[in-house]
Structure formats: C-alpha cells, structure tokens
Design an enzyme around this catalytic site. Sequence first.
Site, PDB file in Angstrom:
ATOM      1  N   HIS A  28      14.882  10.596  18.422  1.00  0.00           N
ATOM      2  CA  HIS A  28      15.648   9.482  18.989  1.00  0.00           C
ATOM      3  C   HIS A  28      14.792   8.678  19.966  1.00  0.00           C
ATOM      4  CE1 HIS A  28      18.528  12.483  17.618  1.00  0.00           C
ATOM      5  NE2 HIS A  28      19.423  11.523  17.541  1.00  0.00           N
ATOM      6  N   PRO A 117      25.468  18.400  22.203  1.00  0.00           N
ATOM      7  CA  PRO A 117      26.855  18.022  21.950  1.00  0.00           C
ATOM      8  C   PRO A 117      27.311  17.127  23.108  1.00  0.00           C
ATOM      9  CG  PRO A 117      26.518  20.393  21.658  1.00  0.00           C
ATOM     10  CD  PRO A 117      25.298  19.856  22.339  1.00  0.00           C
ATOM     11  N   ASN A 186      24.008   1.028  27.499  1.00  0.00           N
ATOM     12  CA  ASN A 186      23.286   0.133  26.574  1.00  0.00           C
ATOM     13  C   ASN A 186      24.195  -0.488  25.518  1.00  0.00           C
ATOM     14  OD1 ASN A 186      23.544   2.110  24.544  1.00  0.00           O
ATOM     15  ND2 ASN A 186      21.595   3.063  25.128  1.00  0.00           N
ATOM     16  N   HIS A 262      18.507   3.970  17.577  1.00  0.00           N
ATOM     17  CA  HIS A 262      19.063   5.164  18.220  1.00  0.00           C
ATOM     18  C   HIS A 262      18.414   6.463  17.757  1.00  0.00           C
ATOM     19  CE1 HIS A 262      21.887   8.341  19.255  1.00  0.00           C
ATOM     20  NE2 HIS A 262      21.889   8.654  17.968  1.00  0.00           N
ATOM     21  N   ARG A 355      46.535  41.978  30.659  1.00  0.00           N
ATOM     22  CA  ARG A 355      46.256  40.873  31.600  1.00  0.00           C
ATOM     23  C   ARG A 355      46.481  41.349  33.039  1.00  0.00           C
ATOM     24  NH1 ARG A 355      51.514  36.803  31.939  1.00  0.00           N
ATOM     25  NH2 ARG A 355      53.050  38.351  31.338  1.00  0.00           N
ATOM     26  N   GLU A 409      40.759  22.644  29.783  1.00  0.00           N
ATOM     27  CA  GLU A 409      40.027  23.802  29.272  1.00  0.00           C
ATOM     28  C   GLU A 409      38.575  23.468  28.929  1.00  0.00           C
ATOM     29  OE1 GLU A 409      43.024  22.928  28.226  1.00  0.00           O
ATOM     30  OE2 GLU A 409      44.338  24.664  28.464  1.00  0.00           O
ATOM     31  N   HIS A 459      47.396  36.363  26.517  1.00  0.00           N
ATOM     32  CA  HIS A 459      48.379  35.957  25.503  1.00  0.00           C
ATOM     33  C   HIS A 459      47.697  35.972  24.141  1.00  0.00           C
ATOM     34  CE1 HIS A 459      50.084  34.873  29.290  1.00  0.00           C
ATOM     35  NE2 HIS A 459      51.223  34.507  28.764  1.00  0.00           N
ATOM     36  N   HIS A 471      51.320  28.583  20.109  1.00  0.00           N
ATOM     37  CA  HIS A 471      50.631  29.307  21.174  1.00  0.00           C
ATOM     38  C   HIS A 471      50.061  30.653  20.709  1.00  0.00           C
ATOM     39  CE1 HIS A 471      52.314  26.277  23.678  1.00  0.00           C
ATOM     40  NE2 HIS A 471      52.081  26.901  24.817  1.00  0.00           N
ATOM     41  N   ARG A 517      49.695  39.653  26.813  1.00  0.00           N
ATOM     42  CA  ARG A 517      50.771  39.231  27.714  1.00  0.00           C
ATOM     43  C   ARG A 517      51.749  40.388  27.904  1.00  0.00           C
ATOM     44  NH1 ARG A 517      56.183  37.455  26.811  1.00  0.00           N
ATOM     45  NH2 ARG A 517      56.917  36.252  28.585  1.00  0.00           N
TER      46      ARG A 517
HETATM   47  C1  LIG Z   1      29.960  15.965  20.299  1.00  0.00           C
HETATM   48  C2  LIG Z   1      28.972  15.135  19.571  1.00  0.00           C
HETATM   49  N1  LIG Z   1      29.392  14.317  18.584  1.00  0.00           N
HETATM   50  C3  LIG Z   1      28.486  13.598  17.890  1.00  0.00           C
HETATM   51  C4  LIG Z   1      27.165  13.683  18.139  1.00  0.00           C
HETATM   52  C5  LIG Z   1      26.154  12.917  17.294  1.00  0.00           C
HETATM   53  N2  LIG Z   1      25.598  11.824  18.113  1.00  0.00           N
HETATM   54  C6  LIG Z   1      24.443  11.947  18.746  1.00  0.00           C
HETATM   55  S1  LIG Z   1      24.110  10.640  19.711  1.00  0.00           S
HETATM   56  C7  LIG Z   1      25.537   9.878  19.266  1.00  0.00           C
HETATM   57  C8  LIG Z   1      25.970   8.576  19.872  1.00  0.00           C
HETATM   58  C9  LIG Z   1      24.884   7.816  20.393  1.00  0.00           C
HETATM   59  O1  LIG Z   1      25.300   6.819  21.276  1.00  0.00           O
HETATM   60  P1  LIG Z   1      24.918   6.882  22.804  1.00  0.00           P
HETATM   61  O2  LIG Z   1      25.566   8.048  23.395  1.00  0.00           O
HETATM   62  O3  LIG Z   1      25.234   5.558  23.368  1.00  0.00           O
HETATM   63  O4  LIG Z   1      23.376   7.134  22.801  1.00  0.00           O
HETATM   64  P2  LIG Z   1      22.225   6.047  22.581  1.00  0.00           P
HETATM   65  O5  LIG Z   1      22.528   5.345  21.294  1.00  0.00           O
HETATM   66  O6  LIG Z   1      22.299   5.153  23.740  1.00  0.00           O
HETATM   67  O7  LIG Z   1      20.984   6.843  22.502  1.00  0.00           O
HETATM   68  C10 LIG Z   1      26.234  10.635  18.361  1.00  0.00           C
HETATM   69  C11 LIG Z   1      27.526  10.228  17.761  1.00  0.00           C
HETATM   70  C12 LIG Z   1      26.767  14.549  19.178  1.00  0.00           C
HETATM   71  N3  LIG Z   1      25.497  14.715  19.507  1.00  0.00           N
HETATM   72  N4  LIG Z   1      27.687  15.240  19.878  1.00  0.00           N
END
Ligand SMILES: Cc1ncc(C[n+]2csc(CCOP(=O)(O)OP(=O)(O)O)c2C)c(N)n1
Length: 659
Positions: A28, A117, A186, A262, A355, A409, A459, A471, A517
């Site tokens: 990236h 993530p 951006n 990107h 619990r 959570e 639970h 639940h 529970r």
């Molecule tokens: C939970 C999650 N969903 C999807 C992705 C795949 N993913 C990586 S970057 C991105 C979006 C990129 O946009 P941005 O956050 O603005 O980053 P930029 O383009 O500025 O580098 C996605 C959908 C991920 N890494 N994590």
Amino acid sequence: MNSPEDEKRINAIRMLSIDAVQKANSGHPGLPLGAAAMGYTLWTRHLRFNAADPRWVNRDRFVLSAGHGSMLLYSLIYLTGLGLTLDDLKNFRQLGSKTPGHSEAHVTPGVEVTTGPLGQGFANAVGLAIAEAHLGATYNRAQKIVDHYTYCIASDGDLMEGVASEAASLAGHLKLGKLVVLYDDNQVSLAASTDVTFTEDRVGRFAAYGWHTQTVDRDNGNDVMEIDAALAAAKADPRPSFIAVRTTLGYGSPRANTFAAHGEPLGPDNVKKTKEFFGWPLEPDFYVPDDVLAWWRDAGRPGAALEDAWKKDYTEWKTAEPQLAAQFERTQAAALPLKLSWPSFNKDNGAVATRDSAGTAMNAIAAELPELIGGSADLDPSTKTYLKGFGDFQPGEYAGRNIHFGVREHAMGGIANGLTAHGGIMPFTATFFNFLDYMKPSVRLAALNKSKVIFVFTHDSVFLGEDGPTHQPIEQLATLRATPYMTTIRPADAVEVVAAWKFALEHGGPVALVLTRQKVPFLGEREAPVARGAYVLSGDAEPDLILIATGSEVSLALDASIILQAQAIKTRVVSMPSMECFAAQDEAYRDSVLPPAVRARVSIEAASTFGWQRWVGDRGISIGLDRFGASAPAAAIAKAFGFTAQDVAATASRLFASV
Ligand SMILES: Cc1ncc(C[n+]2csc(CCOP(=O)(O)OP(=O)(O)O)c2C)c(N)n1
C-alpha cells in the site's frame, strides 16, 4: 513552507515506502506518501522514545491503526534506528521477514500493537492510554514514573468501523487527555472516494464525543509547522485530541487522489515519475542520502537522555517507595506474586453457578494482584466480575480497577489488547458468551499476538433459559476452539473454576473462561488437573464406555453414569474443561484418559457438536445442539433437547449395544 531539509527527511520515508512496495510487488503506497509529513513531525518533534531501548517503560506509544500503511511505520523504525535494517525493508512482505504486510507487534521491534483489521488500532490506542492513566495514578509520587502520551494515526477506514466509534466515545467520557489521534483525512478509501460512503462531519463527531478537535489543511497536510503546532495544542488540552489532517492519498505520484494509489504497487514507471516529482535520485532503489540518514539516526537519539533522566527519577522513587517499586518491577516483568489466596470450596457451599465461583476466585486474589484490571460491557451484576473495594476507573479516578466499558463489547476487546500491550497490566473483560461475536475480531488479534488477556464469558449455554435463542450460544465454543493460540476453558464446578483461573494467570496467552449462569453441583474435593485439559472424574478403571463432558454437562454425565452402571455397563466419566490443553498433552496421558480401545465414547455438551469427533472417534456419538435454542425455563429446555440423565443414558446404552 517546509525547509528543504524537512522535505528531504520526509521524502526518505516516502521513497523507502514506495520502493519496498514495488520490490514486494504488493502493498500500500498511498498512505505513506500522503501521511509521511505527519509521521515525520510526530516522530522527530514529539514522540519520546529511545532508539537504543525500544522497550523503555515510559516511552510514548505510537499506533498506526491503518495497518495496511505499514511501510510508513517500518520506514520510521528503520530511519530512527529503532530496530529494522534496510534488508528488512527490502524483505517487505516476504516469508519470515520482520516486515509483514500489516504490522504485527510480536514480529517487529518498535511495533506496539498488531493492526490491519481497521479500527482495532484505534481501540488499542485507547487501551494504551487507559493503561498509562491507571499506572500513573497508581505509581506516581513525587516522581512521575509512568507519564507518557499515546499517539495514533487513523485512516478513513478506521473511523468508518464501529469499533473506533465505541472506543472514541469511551475515551471522551474518560477524558483521556494524553491520547492524540492524527486522522489521515484523504477522503479516498480502497474502492472509491469517501463521497460515496463517508460524508458526516468527522471533526464534529469527535467534538460531540468530548474530544479536543483541530483541522490541519495547509499544503496537502504536508506543512510541518502546522502539524507541529497542532500536536503541541493537542498535548496542552486536557481532553483526548483529534487532529484531522487533510492529506492526499498517494501524494506526488501520478495516481495521487485516486483509489488506485491505495493498495497496489505504483509500477516502475510511476515510481520513477514519483521520484522525479520529489527530485529524488532514480537510482539506486532504497536510497537515503548519508546526511539524511545520519540526521534521522540523531533524531532517534535524544530519547537516551530522556531515559537517563527518567532512570534518575526512578532510582529516587525506588528508594522512597521500595514496596511500590517491587510491585512495579514484578508486574512489568509479568511475574506473578509468590502468594495468592485462592478460595477453597467444599460440599457445604452447595450448588454454585460457575460465574459466581469465578467471581469469588477473582475477588479473593484481587488484593494480591494489583495488575488485574478490567470490567464488563455493562454486565458486571450478571458476569460477577466486579472487583469489590477497588474503585471505578473514571475521569480523575484513574487508580480504580473496574473499567466500565459500557455496552461496547468490540471496543472492550480492542482496549484489552491495548492494556496488555502497554505492560504492567493483566486485563480481563466480561460479557455474555453469545456476545463473543461482537468482539471476535479483537479476540482473534489477542490470539494472533499471543496477548495475555483473560476473557470471561458467562451465560454459556441454552441453560441461561428464558432470554431465549438470541442470547443462547451454540457455535461460540467451536469458534474459540478453532482459533489458534486461544485456550478455552469451560469448568464444571467451583474446584475447576479455581484451577481455570490459576491457569489463566500462569498461561502466556489469551484464555477464555466460559461460565454458567445456572447453579452447578459441587463435584467433590479433589485436585482438578484443568491444565491437562481433561481427566478421569469417576468410574471404572477399565471402562467399556466413556462419557466426556464439559462445564454444566459434567454433572449430567455423572448422573447418567449411575444409570449406566446399574445396567452393568462399565462407565467412566471424563471432565474435559479444555480441548486445547488436552490436545497439547502427550499421547500417553491422552490414552490414559481416553483409552483408544474402549468400546464406546459419548460426548455431552450443550453446544454445537462441531469438533467433538476427534474425541469420540468414528464409533462415538456427540450429544449436543446443532440448532438454535429456545426461550423457556432451563429445566424445560433440558427436557426438550435431551439433556436429562435418562436421555443421555438411553443414547449411550443404545450406542453401546450397537458397537
Ligand atoms: C475490518 C477491515 N475491513 C476491510 C479491510 C480492507 N481494507 C484495507 S484498507 C481499506 C480502506 C482503505 O481506506 P482508508 O482507510 O482511507 O486508507 P487509505 O486509502 O487512506 O490508505 C480496506 C477496506 C480491512 N483492512 N479491515
């Protein structure tokens, strides 16, 4: 306008990043090109760290929440001399390298938390800031032993994810004034411009959360003076700070401001054009002029003096507060105290929900284990995880050990990962087991990173009763058991609960404690070898039939075994609180508990049968629930779904007759 020197130093980040992505032919480039100036300004003018001692306790913490932009972080770590070599950058994304595609804390020196993530890093940063506030309130006296900032760079994707909203809301409430988030605004994400997805007033949103907000927009977010001033103002404000830096994705490349910048290499032609744009030599790759590298290495050095000054304070503090210092050093080393006052249970306690016995166990040791802090997602009256007498973690009361996560959570999981990443804290979380699903991405990262977090889930089955199938967990045990490095323990009674808590404290990774529970009977005073995963609880030394059960179904298995023994079927009952621990035992032990030649095996667990075949074998049967539950009193559910001693015995004896 930046000075030519500033420009060269910023460009070193950019050029290393695009070269590494190009060499790997994957990665990236857009984020490092656009966010290099904020990385530069933060790391060279504000971030307090010692390149010679990346683990210095009182360093500022930095989180790149947008983990896909990892080359920004790796370039900074290399340039400052914090722990990566040029060869590491050249091996970006290669097998076994220290520079994986998304930053992983357990792999790369200088990386504080594992991100990728989206949104997780943001929640981790809130956790790091909570850890700092708590440790500062606990240990600081005349000298400030824990006193640092937590900085985070977050992207559009981070802020679109709900986990970041949850964490930001809590951080605003908690007034975490030493948390500073730089938003890489951006306006382009992976698949499109944010025009089509993300158009709310982001700055207004953070203001509404109670954050201090600023906008930086000169020269595509590249103006060092402006970023510098915003960071200074952010630190001076008592609220958590949000700085929206209006940048350009892929700045300086022919793909600037398009989503094509990107997540794919620019291509050799575009790399060349980008280097021309910045006036950078086209050859060789990974080129950093000697004077620029030398400057960067010096920039990573002032931290040595900072750490020396801190050590002087630390020595004075240690002399004045020897006991506190001993506790600090023990908890920083993640060592347990020599003595822990575990409660003991006996038959006079009668039937106790696990619990409840778990709540008793954690409260019994809480005074001796000050590093144990955590809380629940607005459920502690139900999860029984409140640490009585240890106060609430609230604004201005940061020594409190009970964190009220609210109904959040996911952020709770991400914050717990941040708490443990800080060091000096052993965090726990608590919620209903079914809501594991709401925090699973964070639980998974705890596992990936082998982070020590104790996840309490109560639970734990359909026997929670009337709240019904929304639940009642079914597939959650299988989910956790399928997660590498996760240890799941479902204790059968108070004795196993205490052993499970002991295991959780001693184990080097995440542990899920899965608790009832409803009340469960006391199964007898004994050494319960929970750490071995399974053991013979009762029955025949040379059985023909083995009933294997977990948690609340162990007492059911015992009841069924009495019926089966009366039918002259030599029956053994095995309690298996942890499949993972049992799988890790040597074959001899496993065979002693589950002799391979035994005629029949039956597993009993009020959950999905997925995963049980390994233990019951081809000739065995799994009694479980491969359907959703029902809203009804627990006894009615037991009857309807075949979880009575008579039903279990009937199924087992039918099997016995047929094999
Ligand atoms: C939970 C999650 N969903 C999807 C992705 C795949 N993913 C990586 S970057 C991105 C979006 C990129 O946009 P941005 O956050 O603005 O980053 P930029 O383009 O500025 O580098 C996605 C959908 C991920 N890494 N994590």
